[in-house]
Design an enzyme around this catalytic site. Structure first.
Site, PDB file in Angstrom:
ATOM      1  N   SER A 235       3.185  -3.584   6.002  1.00 42.56           N
ATOM      2  CA  SER A 235       3.863  -2.299   6.156  1.00 42.56           C
ATOM      3  C   SER A 235       3.567  -1.387   4.965  1.00 42.56           C
ATOM      4  O   SER A 235       2.414  -1.114   4.674  1.00 42.56           O
ATOM      5  CB  SER A 235       5.363  -2.532   6.374  1.00 42.56           C
ATOM      6  OG  SER A 235       5.982  -1.382   6.909  1.00 42.56           O
TER       7      SER A 235
ATOM      8  N   ASP B 153       4.190  -1.312  18.150  1.00 39.30           N
ATOM      9  CA  ASP B 153       4.931  -1.238  16.889  1.00 39.30           C
ATOM     10  C   ASP B 153       5.798   0.020  16.902  1.00 39.30           C
ATOM     11  O   ASP B 153       5.281   1.137  16.991  1.00 39.30           O
ATOM     12  CB  ASP B 153       3.940  -1.188  15.723  1.00 39.30           C
ATOM     13  CG  ASP B 153       4.603  -1.232  14.354  1.00 39.30           C
ATOM     14  OD1 ASP B 153       5.791  -0.849  14.243  1.00 39.30           O
ATOM     15  OD2 ASP B 153       3.930  -1.622  13.386  1.00 39.30           O
TER      16      ASP B 153
ATOM     17  N   HIS C  88       6.822  -4.719  15.040  1.00 38.45           N
ATOM     18  CA  HIS C  88       6.535  -4.427  13.632  1.00 38.45           C
ATOM     19  C   HIS C  88       6.743  -5.693  12.807  1.00 38.45           C
ATOM     20  O   HIS C  88       7.862  -6.186  12.674  1.00 38.45           O
ATOM     21  CB  HIS C  88       7.438  -3.309  13.114  1.00 38.45           C
ATOM     22  CG  HIS C  88       7.115  -2.902  11.700  1.00 38.45           C
ATOM     23  ND1 HIS C  88       6.072  -2.041  11.406  1.00 38.45           N
ATOM     24  CD2 HIS C  88       7.666  -3.245  10.515  1.00 38.45           C
ATOM     25  CE1 HIS C  88       6.009  -1.862  10.098  1.00 38.45           C
ATOM     26  NE2 HIS C  88       6.965  -2.592   9.538  1.00 38.45           N
TER      27      HIS C  88
END
Length: 336
Positions: free
Chosen positions: A149, A276, A304
């Site tokens: 991320s 996502d 995610h």
């Protein structure tokens, strides 16, 4: 101890039928993290600017590769995606180290600044420090890096900026669920169910910001901070000015890693699910937008930083297997 061969993983990710949709695939692993099958050893780096960084080590053979982790927004060494991968690394006696961004190790950092999605300068310093430290023990040890991320975004930006020089430091990189286009990701977090994630992030970000305000009176407007209802607003008030950007738009534009993918020279695996919630599939790059060193893996599902697999209650096995396979089978030519 002789090296253990990592199995080749070529199978694409397939979501279990009992866990449908990007939100469920994101939230279930977060709330059902795997057991920690190892013990961390914490090391603190005191910095020249008066701050500190905490590193959590999971020890293995000094002759085996080292895997360095950069976590996501408000993540850390207890994040589910890190635990699942390190649990797998133990099977091969590989070492690992989770480098916490400032203020993310459970202890507030000392300065007004913290961390942000485009801080490739900090990434460079961290990698230089840990690699030099590691090579003092084993000069032949291969170094791989995983960024998830926000941490993956900063890592990819660093890779693009360094170009060929990055190959002198790391043999391979894998990133997971990166918000490659920060503006697209920010817009996505403002609508529908995604506002649940926004509120979750803002709860911790605003708490930390109020602590900073108590430590540094006048740093920003407390009333404006209370009213922040989006990541865009928070970044405009706190993140951007504290880290030298004019505004959220300036911060997101300069920090997005998508524009750097064509300059990457280190073998790099980029894994993003097309469902996502944080990163619209329409903003994902195509192969002609990235360098030949970059392998794109965009499964239809996974959420995610999720990628749960198997019968209920499931296990986080595909992601560790995919990443370790890539390091072992695709990055050998870069090993020093």
């Amino acid at each position: 101890m002789p090296a253990i061969t990592v199995p080749l993983c070529t199978e694409p990710y397939t979501a279990p039928s009992w866990l449908p949709g990007g939100n469920a695939q994101t939230l279930y692993p977060y709330f059902n993290k795997p057991a920690q099958l190892f013990t961390y050893r914490r090391e603190r780096w005191e910095l020249d600017d008066g701050d500190f960084i905490d590193v959590d080590w999971a020890d293995g053979s000094t002759d085996a590769p080292l895997v360095i982790f950069f976590h996501g927004l408000e993540g850390g060494s207890s994040s589910h995606y890190i635990l699942s991968i390190i649990n797998d690394l133990r099977n091969y006696n590989w070492r690992s180290a989770v480098i916490h961004f400032r203020g993310c190790s459970g202890i507030p950092n000392r300065l007004s600044r913290a961390y942000h999605a485009g801080d490739s300068i900090e990434i460079d310093w961290m990698l230089q420090r840990i690699i030099n430290q590691t090579q003092a023990v084993s000069a032949t040890q291969s170094v791989y890096v995983i960024g998830v991320s926000l941490g993956g975004n900063a890592l990819l930006k660093w890779l693009g900026e360094k170009g060929e020089h990055a190959k002198e430091m790391v043999a391979g990189v894998a990133t997971v669920s990166v918000p490659l286009d920060l503006a697209a990701a920010g817009s996505a977090l403002d609508v529908g169910f995604n506002q649940v994630y926004t509120r979750h992030f803002l709860d911790t970000l605003k708490d930390k910001a109020f602590d900073k305000l108590a430590q540094f009176p006048g740093l920003f407007d407390a009333q404006a901070l209370k009213k922040c209802a989006s990541i865009y607003d928070f970044d405009n008030l706190v993140t951007a000015p504290l880290h030298g950007f004019r505004s959220t738009d300036d911060y997101w534009q300069q920090s997005s890693s998508k524009q750097w993918l064509e300059h990457i020279k280190v073998p790099t695996l980029v894994i993003n699910a097309r469902n996502d919630p944080f990163m619209p599939a329409s903003a994902l790059p195509s192969q002609h937008e990235v360098s030949s060193a970059v392998t794109l893996e965009f499964p239809q599902e996974g959420g995610h930083a999720g990628f749960m697999q198997g019968p209920f209650p499931g296990k986080l096995s595909w992601l560790p297997q995919k990443i370790l396979s890539f390091f072992y089978h695709n990055c050998q030519q870069n090993e020093r």
